[in-house]
Enzyme design. Structure first.
Site, PDB file in Angstrom:
ATOM      1  N   GLY A 196      -4.138  -6.631  -0.171  1.00  0.00           N
ATOM      2  CA  GLY A 196      -5.305  -6.113   0.592  1.00  0.00           C
ATOM      3  C   GLY A 196      -7.076  -6.146   0.115  1.00  0.00           C
ATOM      4  O   GLY A 196      -7.542  -6.225   0.904  1.00  0.00           O
ATOM      5  N   GLU A 237     -11.764  -6.153  -4.890  1.00  0.00           N
ATOM      6  CA  GLU A 237     -10.605  -5.531  -4.807  1.00  0.00           C
ATOM      7  C   GLU A 237     -10.965  -4.327  -3.925  1.00  0.00           C
ATOM      8  O   GLU A 237     -11.954  -4.206  -3.515  1.00  0.00           O
ATOM      9  CB  GLU A 237     -10.317  -4.589  -6.219  1.00  0.00           C
ATOM     10  CG  GLU A 237      -9.174  -4.170  -6.274  1.00  0.00           C
ATOM     11  CD  GLU A 237      -7.732  -4.340  -5.530  1.00  0.00           C
ATOM     12  OE1 GLU A 237      -7.993  -5.039  -5.189  1.00  0.00           O
ATOM     13  OE2 GLU A 237      -7.192  -4.337  -6.101  1.00  0.00           O
ATOM     14  N   ASP A 251      -7.264   3.362  -7.682  1.00  0.00           N
ATOM     15  CA  ASP A 251      -6.971   4.852  -7.107  1.00  0.00           C
ATOM     16  C   ASP A 251      -6.462   4.545  -8.209  1.00  0.00           C
ATOM     17  O   ASP A 251      -7.271   5.534  -9.175  1.00  0.00           O
ATOM     18  CB  ASP A 251      -5.742   4.116  -6.883  1.00  0.00           C
ATOM     19  CG  ASP A 251      -4.818   5.249  -5.774  1.00  0.00           C
ATOM     20  OD1 ASP A 251      -5.055   5.968  -6.353  1.00  0.00           O
ATOM     21  OD2 ASP A 251      -3.737   5.156  -5.591  1.00  0.00           O
ATOM     22  N   LYS A 295     -10.576   5.875  -5.328  1.00  0.00           N
ATOM     23  CA  LYS A 295     -10.368   6.845  -5.282  1.00  0.00           C
ATOM     24  C   LYS A 295      -9.744   8.283  -6.763  1.00  0.00           C
ATOM     25  O   LYS A 295      -9.105   8.181  -8.060  1.00  0.00           O
ATOM     26  CB  LYS A 295      -8.949   7.179  -5.394  1.00  0.00           C
ATOM     27  CG  LYS A 295      -7.979   7.218  -3.654  1.00  0.00           C
ATOM     28  CD  LYS A 295      -7.137   7.668  -2.947  1.00  0.00           C
ATOM     29  CE  LYS A 295      -6.783   6.916  -1.963  1.00  0.00           C
ATOM     30  NZ  LYS A 295      -5.711   7.496  -1.282  1.00  0.00           N
ATOM     31  N   PHE A 309      -3.312   9.161   2.154  1.00  0.00           N
ATOM     32  CA  PHE A 309      -3.741   7.843   1.659  1.00  0.00           C
ATOM     33  C   PHE A 309      -4.074   7.499   3.136  1.00  0.00           C
ATOM     34  O   PHE A 309      -4.146   7.736   3.951  1.00  0.00           O
ATOM     35  CB  PHE A 309      -1.833   8.047   2.336  1.00  0.00           C
ATOM     36  CG  PHE A 309      -1.477   6.832   1.997  1.00  0.00           C
ATOM     37  CD1 PHE A 309      -0.408   6.465   0.808  1.00  0.00           C
ATOM     38  CD2 PHE A 309      -1.522   5.429   2.655  1.00  0.00           C
ATOM     39  CE1 PHE A 309      -0.242   5.407   0.422  1.00  0.00           C
ATOM     40  CE2 PHE A 309      -0.517   3.855   2.192  1.00  0.00           C
ATOM     41  CZ  PHE A 309       0.332   4.539   1.117  1.00  0.00           C
ATOM     42  N   ASP A 333      -3.158  -1.085   3.149  1.00  0.00           N
ATOM     43  CA  ASP A 333      -1.986  -1.120   3.996  1.00  0.00           C
ATOM     44  C   ASP A 333      -1.182  -0.168   3.404  1.00  0.00           C
ATOM     45  O   ASP A 333      -1.500   0.978   1.715  1.00  0.00           O
ATOM     46  CB  ASP A 333      -1.021  -2.296   3.570  1.00  0.00           C
ATOM     47  CG  ASP A 333       0.183  -2.427   1.876  1.00  0.00           C
ATOM     48  OD1 ASP A 333       1.358  -2.323   1.524  1.00  0.00           O
ATOM     49  OD2 ASP A 333      -1.050  -2.435   1.373  1.00  0.00           O
ATOM     50  N   ARG A 340      -2.524  -3.588   7.462  1.00  0.00           N
ATOM     51  CA  ARG A 340      -3.469  -4.357   7.789  1.00  0.00           C
ATOM     52  C   ARG A 340      -4.885  -5.017   7.849  1.00  0.00           C
ATOM     53  O   ARG A 340      -5.781  -4.535   8.172  1.00  0.00           O
ATOM     54  CB  ARG A 340      -3.373  -5.031   6.487  1.00  0.00           C
ATOM     55  CG  ARG A 340      -2.680  -4.842   4.954  1.00  0.00           C
ATOM     56  CD  ARG A 340      -2.315  -6.554   4.662  1.00  0.00           C
ATOM     57  NE  ARG A 340      -1.465  -5.844   3.089  1.00  0.00           N
ATOM     58  CZ  ARG A 340      -1.305  -5.662   1.858  1.00  0.00           C
ATOM     59  NH1 ARG A 340      -3.069  -5.172   1.689  1.00  0.00           N
ATOM     60  NH2 ARG A 340      -0.654  -5.578   1.131  1.00  0.00           N
TER      61      ARG A 340
END
Length: 182
Positions: free
Chosen positions: A44, A99, A103, A131, A152, A159, A165
């Site tokens: 990611g 990063e 989450d 988040k 989401f 992704d 992505r």
């Protein structure tokens, strides 16, 4: 029948570029006179990291790690595995982890503990999206691009089941249940 995803733009390319520029400015200020080792988490972070390092006009080195914590496309299994660990020496280095999203905090907390055991001179965290409403493990973030709602999100490296992505913006995936069931 293939379900077409319902994507809603949350953050535009311009907003992303401004955030990356701001983060790069903060990082350059804090790492002046140092040669940090930037560690990206695959897969990611690669889009964000690529844009970020182009804004950093200071000597640096890059490394990537690959971790796995997702049992399904949207929920962490809670168990983190190192798929590809750090190959470059970390001891005594100024390390900046890059990063795409924090989450639950489970994966990034695992990585930070893993890196602390390697005795870096300093260890900081730069994330594009955060988040906090989903946090299960506390995480200290040194450089934050955006605080996100509990939706989401996909695009710009983020992704859903390895899709989306490549999208240039950050979107909310409004119908994730229907998309994953198709």
């Amino acid at each position: 029948m293939v379900v077409q995803p319902q994507l809603k733009i949350l953050i535009s390319r311009d907003e992303i570029a401004k955030a990356v520029d701001r983060l790069a400015h903060e990082i350059k200020r804090d790492y002046q006179g140092k040669q940090p080792l930037l560690i990206g988490i695959l897969q990611g972070s690669f889009v964000f990291m690529a844009d970020l390092i182009r804004q950093l006009d200071l000597p640096l080195e890059l490394e990537f790690v690959r971790l796995s914590s997702y049992g399904t496309a949207r929920e962490s299994s809670g168990k983190v595995r190192v798929i590809q660990g750090v190959k470059m020496p970390v001891k005594g280095r100024d390390v900046l982890v890059v990063e795409d999203i924090v989450d639950t905090g489970i994966t990034i907390s695992f990585l930070l503990d893993y890196l602390k055991r390697k005795k870096p001179a300093s260890l900081k965290l730069c994330v594009l999206t955060d988040k906090p409403s989903r946090r299960r493990v506390p995480v200290s973030i040194d450089y934050r691009g955006f605080t996100m709602p509990d939706k989401f999100i996909v695009g710009y490296g983020l992704d859903c089941d390895e899709k989306f992505r490549n999208l240039p913006y950050i979107y909310t995936l409004e119908d994730i249940d229907n998309f994953l069931d198709s």
